[in-house]
Design an enzyme around this catalytic site. Sequence first.
Site, mmCIF file in Angstrom:
data_model
loop_
_atom_site.group_PDB
_atom_site.id
_atom_site.type_symbol
_atom_site.label_atom_id
_atom_site.label_comp_id
_atom_site.label_asym_id
_atom_site.label_seq_id
_atom_site.Cartn_x
_atom_site.Cartn_y
_atom_site.Cartn_z
ATOM 1 N N SER A 1 -3.321 1.781 -2.225
ATOM 2 C CA SER A 1 -4.003 1.910 -1.074
ATOM 3 C C SER A 1 -3.912 3.065 -0.211
ATOM 4 C CB SER A 1 -3.753 0.625 -0.373
ATOM 5 O OG SER A 1 -4.298 0.643 0.807
ATOM 6 N N TYR B 1 2.203 -4.086 4.804
ATOM 7 C CA TYR B 1 1.266 -3.905 3.665
ATOM 8 C C TYR B 1 1.468 -2.574 2.869
ATOM 9 C CZ TYR B 1 -2.710 -3.823 0.573
ATOM 10 O OH TYR B 1 -4.044 -3.663 -0.536
#
Length: 241
Positions: free
Chosen positions: A141, A154
């Site tokens: 990501s 995250y």
Amino acid sequence: MTPTTTTGTAIVTGAGAGFGLALATALAARGTTVLATGRDAARLRAAVADLPRVVAVPGDVTDPAHRADLVATARRLGGLDLLVHNAGELGPSPLPPLAAYPLDALRAVHETTVVAALALTQLALPLLRTAAAPAVVTLSSDAAVEAYPGWGGYGSAKAALDHLAAVLGVEEPGVRVWAVDPGDMRTAMHQRAFPGEDISDRPEPGTAVPAFLRLLDERPPSGRYRAADLVVAPAAGAVAR
């Protein structure tokens, strides 16, 4: 381009919806037997019910018994050629700042995204090492490399997963190990990150699939890649970060 992944067996985690389901569907269409896993057994079975060559193996990747069952199933089918770590945990929603991040939630995010991925890889490596063209793919990501407020939990997990993939690629030269950033996608997890907001402008998960298939077909060196670069330009090596 002639696909090279028309046979063999793959494990795809987090395959009950979103990108995991889109990738499992595409792999099966190319002739790969896919062991699809996800926490929600009913949703997983319903999602793959009409997909040939996709076997639902529901369970939680943080459960050691489930990880062992996945690898044992692959062994019964003759081996394992591809392991895709798509399962992940967003953490609390709305996304909290690090100053107020619940530590139990942070542990859960890292347990699912990092620890479970490594544990499953450790079990799968003996099978992967004997495959003709083995590969491990981890979902990265931009939050792993950019400092976005609220994304500390995250993002830190994805950064750790990126580094595990990088080291594994060096330690296992016979296995291609790719960390791939698919870009923003219109998924339930992404919606949870932006509660109450309209994310309909994000691309559908299936739009990132061709980039992953290109990696499998062209087999560039182990490294970190962005799906956007793989779609727009030839894969010339890992994206520098």
